[in-house]
Design an enzyme around this catalytic site. Structure first.
Site, short mmCIF file in Angstrom:
data_model
loop_
_atom_site.label_atom_id
_atom_site.label_comp_id
_atom_site.label_asym_id
_atom_site.label_seq_id
_atom_site.Cartn_x
_atom_site.Cartn_y
_atom_site.Cartn_z
N ASN A 10 2.16 0.62 -16.18
CA ASN A 10 1.40 -0.13 -17.18
C ASN A 10 1.61 0.61 -18.50
O ASN A 10 0.99 1.64 -18.74
CB ASN A 10 -0.08 -0.17 -16.79
CG ASN A 10 -0.94 -0.79 -17.87
OD1 ASN A 10 -0.43 -1.38 -18.82
ND2 ASN A 10 -2.25 -0.64 -17.74
N LYS B 45 0.81 -0.18 -21.40
CA LYS B 45 -0.27 -0.38 -22.39
C LYS B 45 0.35 -0.66 -23.76
O LYS B 45 1.41 -1.28 -23.83
CB LYS B 45 -1.22 0.82 -22.38
CG LYS B 45 -1.69 1.15 -20.96
CD LYS B 45 -2.84 2.10 -20.90
CE LYS B 45 -3.20 2.34 -19.45
NZ LYS B 45 -4.41 3.11 -19.28
N HIS C 252 -7.52 -5.73 -16.30
CA HIS C 252 -7.50 -4.28 -16.50
C HIS C 252 -8.81 -3.84 -17.18
O HIS C 252 -9.35 -4.57 -18.02
CB HIS C 252 -6.30 -3.88 -17.37
CG HIS C 252 -6.10 -2.40 -17.40
ND1 HIS C 252 -6.81 -1.59 -18.25
CD2 HIS C 252 -5.34 -1.59 -16.63
CE1 HIS C 252 -6.47 -0.34 -18.03
NE2 HIS C 252 -5.57 -0.30 -17.05
N GLU D 297 -9.42 -1.89 -19.49
CA GLU D 297 -9.38 -1.86 -20.97
C GLU D 297 -9.59 -3.26 -21.54
O GLU D 297 -10.19 -3.43 -22.60
CB GLU D 297 -8.06 -1.22 -21.45
CG GLU D 297 -8.10 0.29 -21.24
CD GLU D 297 -6.75 0.93 -20.98
OE1 GLU D 297 -5.70 0.32 -21.30
OE2 GLU D 297 -6.74 2.06 -20.45
N GLU E 132 -8.82 0.77 -9.68
CA GLU E 132 -8.74 1.74 -10.78
C GLU E 132 -10.14 2.17 -11.21
O GLU E 132 -10.79 1.47 -11.99
CB GLU E 132 -8.02 1.13 -11.97
CG GLU E 132 -6.58 0.76 -11.68
CD GLU E 132 -5.74 0.78 -12.95
OE1 GLU E 132 -4.69 1.44 -12.95
OE2 GLU E 132 -6.13 0.15 -13.94
N GLY F 285 -6.62 7.51 -17.73
CA GLY F 285 -6.24 8.21 -18.96
C GLY F 285 -7.04 9.47 -19.21
O GLY F 285 -6.97 10.06 -20.29
N SER G 51 -4.80 8.08 -13.62
CA SER G 51 -4.21 9.43 -13.68
C SER G 51 -3.35 9.76 -12.46
O SER G 51 -3.28 10.93 -12.05
CB SER G 51 -5.29 10.49 -13.91
OG SER G 51 -5.96 10.25 -15.14
P1 PGA Z 1 -3.38 6.22 -16.41
O1 PGA Z 1 -3.62 4.64 -16.55
O2 PGA Z 1 -2.35 6.40 -15.32
O3 PGA Z 1 -2.86 6.65 -17.76
O4 PGA Z 1 -4.68 6.83 -16.05
C1 PGA Z 1 -3.67 3.81 -15.43
C2 PGA Z 1 -4.01 2.39 -15.84
O5 PGA Z 1 -4.85 2.23 -16.75
O6 PGA Z 1 -3.45 1.42 -15.32
#
Ligand code: PGA
Length: 255
Positions: free
Chosen positions: A13, A15, A98, A100, A170, A176, A216
């Site tokens: 992803n 982003k 997601h 976010e 998630e 993140g 992460s």
């Molecule tokens: P991250 O993001 O691996 O940077 O924690 C995962 C995601 O939001 O899909």
């Protein structure tokens, strides 16, 4: 449950990262690893990178995905992109729900369901995200919450359509932040999601659905997380932007 019934999927992803030129270069770097992998590899890129990513991935096993789609096919929705638009471009996957999107853009379980249905009706494969906030984990409501998110997101999704759905667990507190869920925490919630699928559909559907962990996941912890019985892949943010790290995760899923 039998892990051998399922297919591992590693999805990046990206982003809001990478310009089209940068996207082309990262796809070129990832492609050889996808070709060698014993799992499906997807790169979910920003909308403006889709055309170059699709072109650069041509002839390889790397699949390209988007990070969202609207639930209407067309109309007065300034700034939005529809599922038929993505499909016509040749996009194969789309991330829906997601955290976010839920946190910053007002996405709700109901709109997640509508977007999921629109994507599936237009022949896209959906990576459906669910997961709890830290306060919810601390309140002890993770299992109810994740089961509820899964149920609402899949309302009116048929058993045949479910074959084109991947669920990504998630935990929001792990995204993140560098704070990965332990492999046991990931396993516990992925199992709850699988049990929810069994209740909604049947055992065969539960046994065969791919459930990813995300938050992460990186080159160091991928082996342990992906070794768990109910963790069938990963949705990877930060580490998907570094080809070598992404390759290590792909290799961990190919074992
Ligand atoms: P991250 O993001 O691996 O940077 O924690 C995962 C995601 O939001 O899909």
């Amino acid at each position: 449950m039998n892990k051998s019934l399922r297919h591992a999927v590693i999805a990046g992803n990206w982003k809001m990262n990478k310009t089209p030129d940068e996207a082309k270069s990262l796809v070129e770097q990832i492609k050889p690893y996808a070709d060698k992998a014993d799992c499906t590899v997807v790169a979910c890129v920003p909308y403006v990178d889709l055309a170059v990513a699709l072109e650069a991935a041509k002839g390889s096993k790397l699949s390209i995905g988007a990070q969202n789609c609207h639930f209407e096919a067309k109309g007065a929705f300034t700034g939005e992109i529809s599922a038929p638009m993505l499909k016509e471009m040749g996009v194969e996957y789309v991330i829906i729900g997601h955290s976010e999107r839920r946190t910053y853009f007002g996405e709700t379980d109901v709109t997640v369901n509508k977007r999921t249905l629109a994507a599936l009706e237009n022949g896209l494969k959906v990576i459906l995200c669910v997961g709890e906030y830290l306060e919810q984990r601390e309140q002890g409501i993770t299992s109810e919450l994740v089961a509820m998110q899964t149920k609402i997101a899949l309302l009116n999704v048929t058993k045949a359509q479910l074959e084109n759905v991947i669920i990504a667990y998630e935990p929001v507190w792990a995204i993140g932040t560098g704070k990965t869920a332990t492999a046991d925490q990931a396993e516990e919630v992925c199992k709850i999601i699988r049990d929810t699928i069994e209740k909604l559909y049947d055992k065969a559907a539960a046994d065969s659905i791919t459930i990813q962990y995300g938050g992460s996941m990186n080159a160091k912890n991928a082996d342990e997380l992906l070794g768990k019985e109910n963790v069938d892949g990963g949705l990877i943010g930060g580490a998907s932007l570094i080809a070598d790290d992404f390759a290590t995760i792909i290799n961990a899923a190919s074992k």
